[in-house]
Design a protein around this motif. Structure first.
Motif, PDB file in Angstrom:
ATOM      1  N   ASP A   1     -11.677  14.539  14.759  1.00 50.00           N
ATOM      2  CA  ASP A   1     -12.708  14.781  13.746  1.00 50.00           C
ATOM      3  C   ASP A   1     -13.338  16.163  13.940  1.00 50.00           C
ATOM      4  OD1 ASP A   1     -14.351  14.293  11.544  1.00 50.00           O
ATOM      5  OD2 ASP A   1     -15.917  13.386  12.778  1.00 50.00           O
ATOM      6  N   CYS A   2     -12.469  17.176  13.870  1.00 49.79           N
ATOM      7  CA  CYS A   2     -12.932  18.544  14.085  1.00 49.79           C
ATOM      8  C   CYS A   2     -12.138  19.507  13.206  1.00 49.79           C
ATOM      9  CB  CYS A   2     -12.785  18.929  15.557  1.00 49.79           C
ATOM     10  SG  CYS A   2     -11.076  19.017  16.139  1.00 49.79           S
ATOM     11  N   GLN A   3     -12.460  20.769  13.292  1.00 44.70           N
ATOM     12  CA  GLN A   3     -11.775  21.836  12.573  1.00 44.70           C
ATOM     13  C   GLN A   3     -10.846  22.576  13.533  1.00 44.70           C
ATOM     14  OE1 GLN A   3     -12.077  22.657   9.192  1.00 44.70           O
ATOM     15  NE2 GLN A   3     -13.090  20.659   9.182  1.00 44.70           N
TER      16      GLN A   3
ATOM     17  N   VAL B   1     -12.445  20.368  25.774  1.00 47.35           N
ATOM     18  CA  VAL B   1     -13.831  20.311  25.309  1.00 47.35           C
ATOM     19  C   VAL B   1     -13.998  19.176  24.305  1.00 47.35           C
ATOM     20  CG1 VAL B   1     -15.624  21.579  24.047  1.00 47.35           C
ATOM     21  CG2 VAL B   1     -14.201  22.775  25.725  1.00 47.35           C
ATOM     22  N   MET B   2     -13.072  19.102  23.337  1.00 48.21           N
ATOM     23  CA  MET B   2     -13.175  18.061  22.314  1.00 48.21           C
ATOM     24  C   MET B   2     -12.909  16.683  22.903  1.00 48.21           C
ATOM     25  SD  MET B   2     -14.295  19.608  19.762  1.00 48.21           S
ATOM     26  CE  MET B   2     -14.293  18.221  18.656  1.00 48.21           C
TER      27      MET B   2
ATOM     28  N   VAL C   1      -6.494  11.896  27.551  1.00 50.59           N
ATOM     29  CA  VAL C   1      -5.316  12.622  27.071  1.00 50.59           C
ATOM     30  C   VAL C   1      -4.277  11.630  26.538  1.00 50.59           C
ATOM     31  CG1 VAL C   1      -3.394  14.107  27.772  1.00 50.59           C
ATOM     32  CG2 VAL C   1      -5.696  14.589  28.596  1.00 50.59           C
ATOM     33  N   GLY C   2      -4.073  10.524  27.245  1.00 53.84           N
ATOM     34  CA  GLY C   2      -3.096   9.522  26.821  1.00 53.84           C
ATOM     35  C   GLY C   2      -3.427   8.913  25.471  1.00 53.84           C
TER      36      GLY C   2
ATOM     37  N   ALA D   1      -3.094  19.582  12.504  1.00 49.91           N
ATOM     38  CA  ALA D   1      -3.811  18.742  11.538  1.00 49.91           C
ATOM     39  C   ALA D   1      -4.062  17.351  12.109  1.00 49.91           C
ATOM     40  CB  ALA D   1      -3.020  18.643  10.234  1.00 49.91           C
ATOM     41  N   ALA D   2      -3.079  16.789  12.795  1.00 47.07           N
ATOM     42  CA  ALA D   2      -3.243  15.464  13.401  1.00 47.07           C
ATOM     43  C   ALA D   2      -4.305  15.498  14.502  1.00 47.07           C
ATOM     44  CB  ALA D   2      -1.911  14.965  13.949  1.00 47.07           C
ATOM     45  N   LEU D   3      -4.305  16.556  15.315  1.00 47.56           N
ATOM     46  CA  LEU D   3      -5.330  16.708  16.347  1.00 47.56           C
ATOM     47  C   LEU D   3      -6.718  16.758  15.711  1.00 47.56           C
ATOM     48  CD1 LEU D   3      -3.583  19.339  18.638  1.00 47.56           C
ATOM     49  CD2 LEU D   3      -4.261  17.020  19.338  1.00 47.56           C
ATOM     50  N   CYS D   4      -6.854  17.537  14.643  1.00 54.01           N
ATOM     51  CA  CYS D   4      -8.143  17.666  13.962  1.00 54.01           C
ATOM     52  C   CYS D   4      -8.583  16.337  13.352  1.00 54.01           C
ATOM     53  CB  CYS D   4      -8.074  18.743  12.885  1.00 54.01           C
ATOM     54  SG  CYS D   4      -7.967  20.409  13.560  1.00 54.01           S
TER      55      CYS D   4
END
Length: 89
Positions: A56-58, A9-10, A18-19, A49-52
């Motif tokens: 730019d999300c929670q 979704v994000m 994905v890459g 944390a890196a994914l967020c």
């Protein structure tokens, strides 16, 4: 598994592949696919944390809980302190 990962979704909202996400987060595309497809048994907080940061999300934008349909709800069990015998009411 009742924890659902919504990375797709994000990724769609951010128009990111994905890459690209894997490169920016610092994990392999294969490991990201395991997480994205719900096959991961755990995720490190540093990875979350890196994914967020990159997306730019929670954390709640990436993870959600859904009841497991395979587990039948408990029936007739009383909770401790719910007014059982010998407890003033």
């Amino acid at each position: 598994m009742p924890i659902v990962v919504d990375i797709d979704v994000m990724l769609a909202r951010r128009k990111m592949s994905v890459g690209t996400l894997a490169d920016r987060v610092g994990i392999t595309p294969a490991n990201l696919a395991v997480l994205k497809n719900g096959r991961a048994k755990a995720v490190r907080f540093t990875t979350l944390a890196a994914l967020c940061e990159v997306l730019d999300c929670q954390p709640g934008d990436l993870l959600r809980w859904e009841p497991d349909e395979r587990v039948a709800p408990a029936t007739g069990a009383s909770r401790p302190g719910s007014g059982s015998a010998g407890t003033p009411g």
